[in-house]
Design a protein around this motif. Structure first.
Motif, PDB file in Angstrom:
ATOM      1  N   ALA A 129       0.870  -1.171   0.000  1.00 29.49           N
ATOM      2  CA  ALA A 129       0.000   0.000   0.000  1.00 29.49           C
ATOM      3  C   ALA A 129       0.903   1.214   0.000  1.00 29.49           C
ATOM      4  CB  ALA A 129      -0.931   0.017   1.210  1.00 29.49           C
ATOM      5  N   ALA A 130       0.472   2.274  -0.616  1.00 32.12           N
ATOM      6  CA  ALA A 130       1.257   3.506  -0.641  1.00 32.12           C
ATOM      7  C   ALA A 130       1.385   4.068   0.772  1.00 32.12           C
ATOM      8  CB  ALA A 130       0.584   4.525  -1.554  1.00 32.12           C
ATOM      9  N   GLY A 131       2.545   4.660   1.051  1.00 32.99           N
ATOM     10  CA  GLY A 131       2.735   5.363   2.302  1.00 32.99           C
ATOM     11  C   GLY A 131       3.507   4.629   3.374  1.00 32.99           C
ATOM     12  N   TYR A 132       4.096   3.454   3.028  1.00 33.90           N
ATOM     13  CA  TYR A 132       4.849   2.661   3.996  1.00 33.90           C
ATOM     14  C   TYR A 132       6.236   2.355   3.439  1.00 33.90           C
ATOM     15  CZ  TYR A 132       0.138   1.983   5.848  1.00 33.90           C
ATOM     16  OH  TYR A 132      -1.126   2.192   6.343  1.00 33.90           O
ATOM     17  N   LYS A 133       7.225   2.275   4.327  1.00 28.39           N
ATOM     18  CA  LYS A 133       8.601   2.056   3.875  1.00 28.39           C
ATOM     19  C   LYS A 133       9.417   1.334   4.943  1.00 28.39           C
ATOM     20  CE  LYS A 133      11.924   4.848   4.205  1.00 28.39           C
ATOM     21  NZ  LYS A 133      12.954   5.907   4.053  1.00 28.39           N
ATOM     22  N   SER A 134      10.617   0.926   4.553  1.00 30.45           N
ATOM     23  CA  SER A 134      11.629   0.416   5.488  1.00 30.45           C
ATOM     24  C   SER A 134      12.899   1.234   5.347  1.00 30.45           C
ATOM     25  CB  SER A 134      11.959  -1.054   5.207  1.00 30.45           C
ATOM     26  OG  SER A 134      10.923  -1.911   5.596  1.00 30.45           O
ATOM     27  N   ALA A 135      13.619   1.319   6.439  1.00 30.55           N
ATOM     28  CA  ALA A 135      14.989   1.845   6.429  1.00 30.55           C
ATOM     29  C   ALA A 135      15.734   1.100   7.530  1.00 30.55           C
ATOM     30  CB  ALA A 135      15.018   3.352   6.658  1.00 30.55           C
ATOM     31  N   TRP A 136      16.212  -0.100   7.202  1.00 31.62           N
ATOM     32  CA  TRP A 136      16.979  -0.885   8.166  1.00 31.62           C
ATOM     33  C   TRP A 136      18.371  -0.278   8.244  1.00 31.62           C
ATOM     34  CZ3 TRP A 136      15.856  -6.823   7.717  1.00 31.62           C
ATOM     35  CH2 TRP A 136      14.475  -7.039   7.815  1.00 31.62           C
ATOM     36  N   LEU A 137      18.831   0.025   9.433  1.00 30.75           N
ATOM     37  CA  LEU A 137      19.990   0.908   9.500  1.00 30.75           C
ATOM     38  C   LEU A 137      20.862   0.687  10.730  1.00 30.75           C
ATOM     39  CD1 LEU A 137      18.884   4.471  10.672  1.00 30.75           C
ATOM     40  CD2 LEU A 137      17.508   2.431  11.015  1.00 30.75           C
ATOM     41  N   HIS A 138      22.072   1.215  10.583  1.00 35.10           N
ATOM     42  CA  HIS A 138      22.976   1.499  11.691  1.00 35.10           C
ATOM     43  C   HIS A 138      23.192   3.015  11.677  1.00 35.10           C
ATOM     44  CE1 HIS A 138      24.035  -2.733  10.820  1.00 35.10           C
ATOM     45  NE2 HIS A 138      24.488  -2.808  12.050  1.00 35.10           N
ATOM     46  N   GLY A 174      26.635  10.975  13.825  1.00 34.89           N
ATOM     47  CA  GLY A 174      26.815  11.564  12.506  1.00 34.89           C
ATOM     48  C   GLY A 174      27.092  10.552  11.411  1.00 34.89           C
ATOM     49  N   CYS A 175      26.962   9.267  11.708  1.00 32.59           N
ATOM     50  CA  CYS A 175      27.196   8.192  10.732  1.00 32.59           C
ATOM     51  C   CYS A 175      25.876   7.464  10.475  1.00 32.59           C
ATOM     52  CB  CYS A 175      28.206   7.183  11.278  1.00 32.59           C
ATOM     53  SG  CYS A 175      29.722   7.887  11.959  1.00 32.59           S
ATOM     54  N   GLU A 176      25.709   6.941   9.260  1.00 32.95           N
ATOM     55  CA  GLU A 176      24.501   6.173   8.977  1.00 32.95           C
ATOM     56  C   GLU A 176      24.706   5.262   7.779  1.00 32.95           C
ATOM     57  OE1 GLU A 176      19.763   6.936   8.011  1.00 32.95           O
ATOM     58  OE2 GLU A 176      20.908   8.438   9.145  1.00 32.95           O
ATOM     59  N   MET A 177      24.288   4.009   7.936  1.00 30.74           N
ATOM     60  CA  MET A 177      24.277   3.022   6.860  1.00 30.74           C
ATOM     61  C   MET A 177      22.873   2.448   6.805  1.00 30.74           C
ATOM     62  SD  MET A 177      27.916   1.104   7.763  1.00 30.74           S
ATOM     63  CE  MET A 177      27.379   0.693   9.438  1.00 30.74           C
ATOM     64  N   ASP A 178      22.204   2.540   5.642  1.00 34.07           N
ATOM     65  CA  ASP A 178      20.825   2.099   5.495  1.00 34.07           C
ATOM     66  C   ASP A 178      20.749   1.000   4.436  1.00 34.07           C
ATOM     67  OD1 ASP A 178      19.219   4.597   6.839  1.00 34.07           O
ATOM     68  OD2 ASP A 178      20.940   5.306   5.695  1.00 34.07           O
ATOM     69  N   HIS A 179      20.202  -0.157   4.823  1.00 28.95           N
ATOM     70  CA  HIS A 179      20.037  -1.246   3.854  1.00 28.95           C
ATOM     71  C   HIS A 179      19.175  -2.350   4.443  1.00 28.95           C
ATOM     72  CE1 HIS A 179      21.675  -4.811   1.414  1.00 28.95           C
ATOM     73  NE2 HIS A 179      20.915  -4.093   0.613  1.00 28.95           N
ATOM     74  N   PRO A 180      18.052  -2.665   3.794  1.00 32.90           N
ATOM     75  CA  PRO A 180      17.504  -2.013   2.618  1.00 32.90           C
ATOM     76  C   PRO A 180      16.698  -0.783   3.028  1.00 32.90           C
ATOM     77  CG  PRO A 180      16.081  -3.808   3.246  1.00 32.90           C
ATOM     78  CD  PRO A 180      17.241  -3.833   4.207  1.00 32.90           C
ATOM     79  N   GLU A 181      16.507   0.130   2.089  1.00 27.72           N
ATOM     80  CA  GLU A 181      15.676   1.304   2.325  1.00 27.72           C
ATOM     81  C   GLU A 181      14.820   1.565   1.095  1.00 27.72           C
ATOM     82  OE1 GLU A 181      15.715   6.046   3.571  1.00 27.72           O
ATOM     83  OE2 GLU A 181      17.606   4.927   3.561  1.00 27.72           O
ATOM     84  N   GLY A 182      13.596   2.034   1.324  1.00 34.40           N
ATOM     85  CA  GLY A 182      12.735   2.439   0.228  1.00 34.40           C
ATOM     86  C   GLY A 182      11.272   2.276   0.566  1.00 34.40           C
TER      87      GLY A 182
END
Length: 301
Positions: A181-190, A194-202
């Motif tokens: 459905a529109a309006g939902y996402k993931s951003a699995w991250l560390h 000031g550091c950030e790694m996102d995977h998967p994201e979208g």
């Protein structure tokens, strides 16, 4: 990208038979037998959960969700030692209480900081459950939803306790969006400091990507991973001193060596309201399923 409010390096040239083998592994191309060769350290591209150590990584978490059922409501009372390695959800019992934490009810998702018309609030108690699929496969389900009265999205961010505040490592999961459905996402991250790694994201109606935001600033690294969340995908992040690498279905989709974190960070399986495109409609819902999760500490060998 993730937050919450209270509430290309050139590869060496190789030659000969050994070189062909190494190059095939790096590129995840078919081997002589026709099967693809995964490029990640544990050859994690198949449907089966990998078990055991691999390369410089030693396994500290292997969860296939085939154990006890966790009904809706169990991921509750999670505001104990929040965001530390001692965090826990009092509503959980047994190994799930030992191994899992979630952002507590009432914490606000990233959309709250982006002036979005539709924002989210974390509610693990009515979004996260564990149980068997129709084929008997154990899965963690994250079902996010927006109330019919148009209130905030009920979002969910779950955290494997074994790798909270861990420096470096390898992180893998097999995932699929089973209801879009529109309006939902993931951003699995560390993220942190000031550091950030996102995977998967979208957004779940779009594509999967990976992003690296170098410590101290600079242009983000952006890497396309796959076109569709509604197919099963194996996603992996390998974080080692000076390098982060992102894999989807055994293929390396990107790497970065700029400003790679060198401090302990937690792995957050963050799912929330969308930051781009339309917001979630009142009364809508969407669901992500996870069939296994593995994580590894990093050690010099």
């Amino acid at each position: 990208m993730g937050s919450h409010a209270a509430a290309k390096r050139r590869r060496p040239i190789v030659s000969g038979a050994l070189g062909v083998t190494l190059l095939a592994a790096l590129l995840c191309v078919p081997s002589a037998g026709g099967a693809p060769v995964s490029a990640d350290a544990c050859r994690t591209g198949d449907t089966e959960m990998p078990r055991g150590d691999c390369g410089p990584f030693w396994q500290v978490l292997a969860e296939d969700f085939n154990g006890d059922r966790v009904p809706l409501g169990a991921f509750s009372d999670c505001d104990h030692h929040a965001d530390t390695s001692g965090a826990y959800c009092a509503g959980l019992t047994g190994t799930y209480r030992d191994n899992w934490w979630a952002y507590p009810t009432g914490w606000r998702d990233t959309a709250n900081d982006r002036a979005r018309d539709v924002v989210g609030v974390y509610h693990p108690e009515d979004t996260v459950s564990v149980g068997a699929a129709a084929n008997g496969d154990g899965r963690m389900r994250v079902r996010m939803w927006r109330p019919a009265d148009g209130g905030p999205v009920h979002a969910a961010a779950v955290v494997p306790r074994a790798v909270m505040q861990m420096k470096y490592g390898k992180y893998s999961a097999r995932i699929k969006v089973t209801k879009q459905a529109a309006g939902y996402k993931s951003a699995w991250l560390h993220y942190g400091g000031g550091c950030e790694m996102d995977h998967p994201e979208g957004e779940w109606t779009g594509s999967l990507s990976a992003f690296h935001h170098p410590c101290g600033g600079g242009a983000q690294g952006s890497f396309h991973g796959a076109d569709d969340w509604t197919e099963w995908h194996t996603v992996s992040t390998e974080w080692t001193p000076g390098t982060v690498r992102f894999f989807v279905d055994g293929r390396e989709r990107g790497r970065d060596t700029r400003g790679v974190p060198d401090r302990p960070l937690s792995w957050v399986l963050q799912n929330e309201s969308a930051l781009e495109g339309p917001g979630a409609a009142p009364g809508s819902s969407a669901q992500l399923e996870i069939t296994w999760v593995t994580a590894y500490a990093y050690g010099w060998k």
